[in-house]
Design a protein around this motif. Structure first.
Motif, PDB file in Angstrom:
ATOM      1  N   ALA A   1     -51.797 -27.881 -15.371  1.00 48.03           N
ATOM      2  CA  ALA A   1     -50.601 -27.319 -15.992  1.00 48.03           C
ATOM      3  C   ALA A   1     -49.493 -27.045 -14.980  1.00 48.03           C
ATOM      4  CB  ALA A   1     -50.954 -26.031 -16.735  1.00 48.03           C
ATOM      5  N   GLY A   2     -49.819 -27.089 -13.688  1.00 51.57           N
ATOM      6  CA  GLY A   2     -48.822 -26.867 -12.649  1.00 51.57           C
ATOM      7  C   GLY A   2     -48.703 -25.446 -12.175  1.00 51.57           C
ATOM      8  N   VAL A   3     -49.660 -24.590 -12.541  1.00 52.07           N
ATOM      9  CA  VAL A   3     -49.630 -23.201 -12.074  1.00 52.07           C
ATOM     10  C   VAL A   3     -49.769 -23.155 -10.557  1.00 52.07           C
ATOM     11  CG1 VAL A   3     -50.834 -20.975 -12.153  1.00 52.07           C
ATOM     12  CG2 VAL A   3     -50.508 -22.289 -14.254  1.00 52.07           C
ATOM     13  N   THR A   4     -50.605 -24.051 -10.017  1.00 50.45           N
ATOM     14  CA  THR A   4     -50.874 -24.102  -8.588  1.00 50.45           C
ATOM     15  C   THR A   4     -51.403 -25.479  -8.229  1.00 50.45           C
ATOM     16  OG1 THR A   4     -52.194 -23.072  -6.801  1.00 50.45           O
ATOM     17  CG2 THR A   4     -53.203 -23.176  -8.980  1.00 50.45           C
ATOM     18  N   ASP A   5     -51.386 -25.808  -6.939  1.00 54.08           N
ATOM     19  CA  ASP A   5     -51.947 -27.085  -6.487  1.00 54.08           C
ATOM     20  C   ASP A   5     -53.454 -27.010  -6.299  1.00 54.08           C
ATOM     21  OD1 ASP A   5     -49.441 -28.232  -6.419  1.00 54.08           O
ATOM     22  OD2 ASP A   5     -49.097 -27.703  -4.320  1.00 54.08           O
ATOM     23  N   GLU A   6     -53.965 -25.788  -6.175  1.00 51.97           N
ATOM     24  CA  GLU A   6     -55.387 -25.591  -5.864  1.00 51.97           C
ATOM     25  C   GLU A   6     -55.781 -24.223  -6.393  1.00 51.97           C
ATOM     26  OE1 GLU A   6     -58.199 -25.775  -1.820  1.00 51.97           O
ATOM     27  OE2 GLU A   6     -56.036 -25.478  -1.657  1.00 51.97           O
ATOM     28  N   MET A   7     -56.964 -24.120  -6.981  1.00 50.86           N
ATOM     29  CA  MET A   7     -57.369 -22.819  -7.522  1.00 50.86           C
ATOM     30  C   MET A   7     -58.884 -22.641  -7.468  1.00 50.86           C
ATOM     31  SD  MET A   7     -56.701 -21.035 -11.268  1.00 50.86           S
ATOM     32  CE  MET A   7     -55.058 -20.436 -10.888  1.00 50.86           C
ATOM     33  N   LEU A   8     -59.267 -21.430  -7.105  1.00 51.21           N
ATOM     34  CA  LEU A   8     -60.650 -20.981  -7.192  1.00 51.21           C
ATOM     35  C   LEU A   8     -60.708 -19.845  -8.199  1.00 51.21           C
ATOM     36  CD1 LEU A   8     -63.573 -21.126  -5.883  1.00 51.21           C
ATOM     37  CD2 LEU A   8     -62.830 -19.201  -4.470  1.00 51.21           C
ATOM     38  N   VAL A   9     -61.667 -19.917  -9.134  1.00 49.23           N
ATOM     39  CA  VAL A   9     -61.862 -18.873 -10.142  1.00 49.23           C
ATOM     40  C   VAL A   9     -63.273 -18.337 -10.022  1.00 49.23           C
ATOM     41  CG1 VAL A   9     -61.918 -18.345 -12.604  1.00 49.23           C
ATOM     42  CG2 VAL A   9     -60.234 -19.974 -11.737  1.00 49.23           C
ATOM     43  N   GLN A  10     -63.420 -17.031  -9.925  1.00 49.31           N
ATOM     44  CA  GLN A  10     -64.739 -16.400  -9.956  1.00 49.31           C
ATOM     45  C   GLN A  10     -64.865 -15.561 -11.226  1.00 49.31           C
ATOM     46  OE1 GLN A  10     -65.708 -12.586  -8.209  1.00 49.31           O
ATOM     47  NE2 GLN A  10     -67.222 -13.534  -6.871  1.00 49.31           N
ATOM     48  N   ILE A  11     -66.007 -15.703 -11.906  1.00 47.26           N
ATOM     49  CA  ILE A  11     -66.342 -14.866 -13.062  1.00 47.26           C
ATOM     50  C   ILE A  11     -67.693 -14.225 -12.758  1.00 47.26           C
ATOM     51  CG2 ILE A  11     -66.582 -14.774 -15.566  1.00 47.26           C
ATOM     52  CD1 ILE A  11     -65.414 -17.651 -15.634  1.00 47.26           C
ATOM     53  N   SER A  12     -67.813 -12.925 -12.988  1.00 52.38           N
ATOM     54  CA  SER A  12     -69.094 -12.254 -12.724  1.00 52.38           C
ATOM     55  C   SER A  12     -69.577 -11.515 -13.965  1.00 52.38           C
ATOM     56  CB  SER A  12     -68.964 -11.278 -11.544  1.00 52.38           C
ATOM     57  OG  SER A  12     -68.058 -10.240 -11.852  1.00 52.38           O
TER      58      SER A  12
ATOM     59  N   HIS B   1     -69.446 -20.952  -3.966  1.00 48.37           N
ATOM     60  CA  HIS B   1     -70.564 -21.099  -4.897  1.00 48.37           C
ATOM     61  C   HIS B   1     -71.293 -19.772  -5.003  1.00 48.37           C
ATOM     62  CE1 HIS B   1     -74.060 -22.633  -6.983  1.00 48.37           C
ATOM     63  NE2 HIS B   1     -73.506 -23.829  -7.045  1.00 48.37           N
ATOM     64  N   GLY B   2     -71.660 -19.402  -6.227  1.00 46.65           N
ATOM     65  CA  GLY B   2     -72.335 -18.127  -6.456  1.00 46.65           C
ATOM     66  C   GLY B   2     -73.820 -18.149  -6.181  1.00 46.65           C
ATOM     67  N   GLY B   3     -74.387 -19.346  -5.942  1.00 44.47           N
ATOM     68  CA  GLY B   3     -75.794 -19.446  -5.572  1.00 44.47           C
ATOM     69  C   GLY B   3     -76.729 -19.863  -6.683  1.00 44.47           C
ATOM     70  N   GLY B   4     -76.268 -19.816  -7.929  1.00 41.59           N
ATOM     71  CA  GLY B   4     -77.133 -20.166  -9.054  1.00 41.59           C
ATOM     72  C   GLY B   4     -77.108 -21.659  -9.342  1.00 41.59           C
ATOM     73  N   ALA B   5     -78.307 -22.246  -9.536  1.00 41.94           N
ATOM     74  CA  ALA B   5     -78.401 -23.662  -9.878  1.00 41.94           C
ATOM     75  C   ALA B   5     -78.168 -23.853 -11.373  1.00 41.94           C
ATOM     76  CB  ALA B   5     -79.772 -24.207  -9.480  1.00 41.94           C
ATOM     77  N   PHE B   6     -78.026 -25.106 -11.791  1.00 42.34           N
ATOM     78  CA  PHE B   6     -77.703 -25.438 -13.177  1.00 42.34           C
ATOM     79  C   PHE B   6     -78.880 -26.027 -13.945  1.00 42.34           C
ATOM     80  CE2 PHE B   6     -73.198 -26.518 -11.482  1.00 42.34           C
ATOM     81  CZ  PHE B   6     -72.894 -25.186 -11.371  1.00 42.34           C
TER      82      PHE B   6
ATOM     83  N   MET C   1     -72.433 -14.122 -10.044  1.00 42.06           N
ATOM     84  CA  MET C   1     -71.042 -14.567 -10.007  1.00 42.06           C
ATOM     85  C   MET C   1     -71.027 -16.093  -9.970  1.00 42.06           C
ATOM     86  SD  MET C   1     -72.328 -13.423  -7.009  1.00 42.06           S
ATOM     87  CE  MET C   1     -72.522 -13.969  -5.309  1.00 42.06           C
ATOM     88  N   MET C   2     -70.097 -16.661 -10.729  1.00 44.78           N
ATOM     89  CA  MET C   2     -69.969 -18.111 -10.848  1.00 44.78           C
ATOM     90  C   MET C   2     -68.548 -18.506 -10.459  1.00 44.78           C
ATOM     91  SD  MET C   2     -71.779 -16.557 -13.348  1.00 44.78           S
ATOM     92  CE  MET C   2     -73.463 -16.187 -12.854  1.00 44.78           C
TER      93      MET C   2
END
Length: 430
Positions: free
Chosen positions: A313-324, A282-287, A121-122
């Motif tokens: 775009a103004g959807v929110t003031d703060e956002m976290l997105v996870q993709i797995s 953080h998902g734990g994976g390095a870059f 997960m990232m």
């Protein structure tokens, strides 16, 4: 009752960052001569020694020793007194070919259906508290060590500086999560022994050490901090600097022994510095050292791209997105969104996540194509953070004993572009 939040950064001369930069320099050179290279390069640096390990599948052949030595010299480890320098350090390579079991899960007859290079997960994160949509404590921590490196390279003031340094910034926030003031700044910088004791006694050594520390502290406050402030264009951030900031400069009292001689360095050991300074997740994976078929890297960039554009775009003031992802599978297993209760649209976070899945193609090959990740763009990411940087186009020069000289036009930090804002506004009726 507000709260304090702290983030740290490290310079390009920090041993872990030396390792990251060598790994990404190897990756870049392979991609320059074979854009389809599959690379997982890990680096260890210690006193007088570099060890390379990992797996590579490529039609290109490069001189690993030359890449490592050029990178070390560029960083600034050019003197034998550092006990680690690019011209004389030993180098051991234990790199072998990528496992065919992994490769069969990645490559497909139809390129767009390329599978993820691993499970995992990232996360991507963005906040509107700074102009680059990064958490303020990390942004300032990066600026401190970057400007310190600029001063070192200029060689006009603070001429005693050596490549290794660290910074840390603590910000006070109010109950609404808004930055109120800078509480504490920590700067630790490696330095020459520029004041020598007058005699061999312990008291003379302590006196010399104290004089060095006083000079470094004075220079940090009177030279470094003003230079950092000059580079900040946001009035709201500048007003957070005050005469009540607590400064801790070289708190141990002396920092002559540093770099890979003072502490061994490893690729991927500064993943929080590389991302959001502890904010978000953080998902734990390095870059570093990984080609973009590894979703540890490419999907983390995609998640940042989404979060930044959504906040802009103004959807929110703060956002976290996870993709797995699951290894060998193209489509993400899941997409998760957290707006921390700061959303400006009449949707639940799960509904926003569903919109994201419709807006963005998050198959690994689609991410590679969208963000132009099959180019040699990675050495620049390996110090001062992968996120929050300024996109730019440049021409990079690569030289090989086997292929001659090659110039490659690249675009750096494509995941920081705000080119999805208009489409997001349309979808969310903003």
């Amino acid at each position: 009752m507000g709260y304090l939040f702290t983030s740290e950064s490290v310079s390009e001369g920090h041993p872990d960052k030396v390792a990251d930069q060598i790994s990404d320099a190897v990756l870049d050179k392979l991609l320059a001569f074979d854009p389809q290279s599959k690379v997982a390069c890990e680096t260890l640096v210690t006193t007088g020694q570099v060890v390379l390990a990992g797996e590579i599948k490529s039609d290109a052949y490069i001189d690993l020793q030359r890449v490592a030595r050029e990178t070390i010299n560029r960083i600034g480890y050019t003197k034998s007194e550092y006990m680690f320098d690019g011209n004389s350090c030993g180098l051991l390579s234990a790199i072998h070919e990528q496992s065919p079991d992994i490769n069969r899960g990645v490559e497909r007859d139809e390129p767009i259906e390329q599978g993820a290079g691993d499970q995992g997960m990232m996360f991507g994160y963005a906040t509107n508290e700074t102009e680059n949509y990064m958490p303020l404590p990390l942004d300032l921590a990066h600026r401190l060590v970057k400007v310190l490196a600029d001063i070192r390279r200029e060689g006009k003031v603070m001429t005693y500086l050596r490549p290794d340094s660290k910074s840390q910034v603590t910000i006070e926030y109010d109950d609404n999560g808004k930055p109120v003031r800078i509480d504490t700044i920590v700067v630790s910088t490696q330095h020459d022994e520029f004041i020598r004791p007058t005699d061999p006694s312990e008291d003379a050594q302590k006196k010399a050490d104290k004089a060095m520390l006083e000079q470094i502290r004075k220079d940090v406050i009177e030279i470094l901090i003003p230079r950092v402030m000059e580079g900040i264009h946001s009035p709201s951030v500048l007003k957070l600097f005050n005469d009540k900031i607590k400064y801790f400069v070289n708190p141990t009292g002396k920092f002559v022994i540093g770099g890979p001689h003072g502490d061994s360095g490893l690729t991927g050991r500064k993943i929080i510095v590389d991302t959001y300074g502890g904010k978000g997740a953080h998902g734990g994976g390095a870059f570093s050292g990984k080609d973009p078929s590894k979703v540890d890297r490419s999907a983390a960039y995609a998640a940042r791209y989404i979060a930044k554009n959504m906040v802009a775009a103004g959807v929110t003031d703060e956002m976290l997105v996870q993709i797995s992802y699951a290894i060998g599978v193209a489509e993400p297993v899941s997409i998760y969104v957290n707006t921390y209760g700061r959303s400006h649209v009449n949707m639940m976070d799960g509904e926003i996540a569903k919109k994201i899945s419709q807006l963005f193609d998050l198959r690994p090959k689609a991410i590679e194509d969208k963000l132009k990740l099959r180019n040699p763009i990675y050495e620049e990411t390996a110090s001062y953070g992968h996120m929050g940087r300024q996109p730019e186009k440049k021409t990079k020069r690569f030289e090989s004993l086997y292929y001659g000289v090659k110039f490659v036009e690249v675009e750096l930090f494509t995941w920081e572009k705000l080119d999805a804002v208009d489409e997001i506004k349309k979808v969310f009726n903003l």
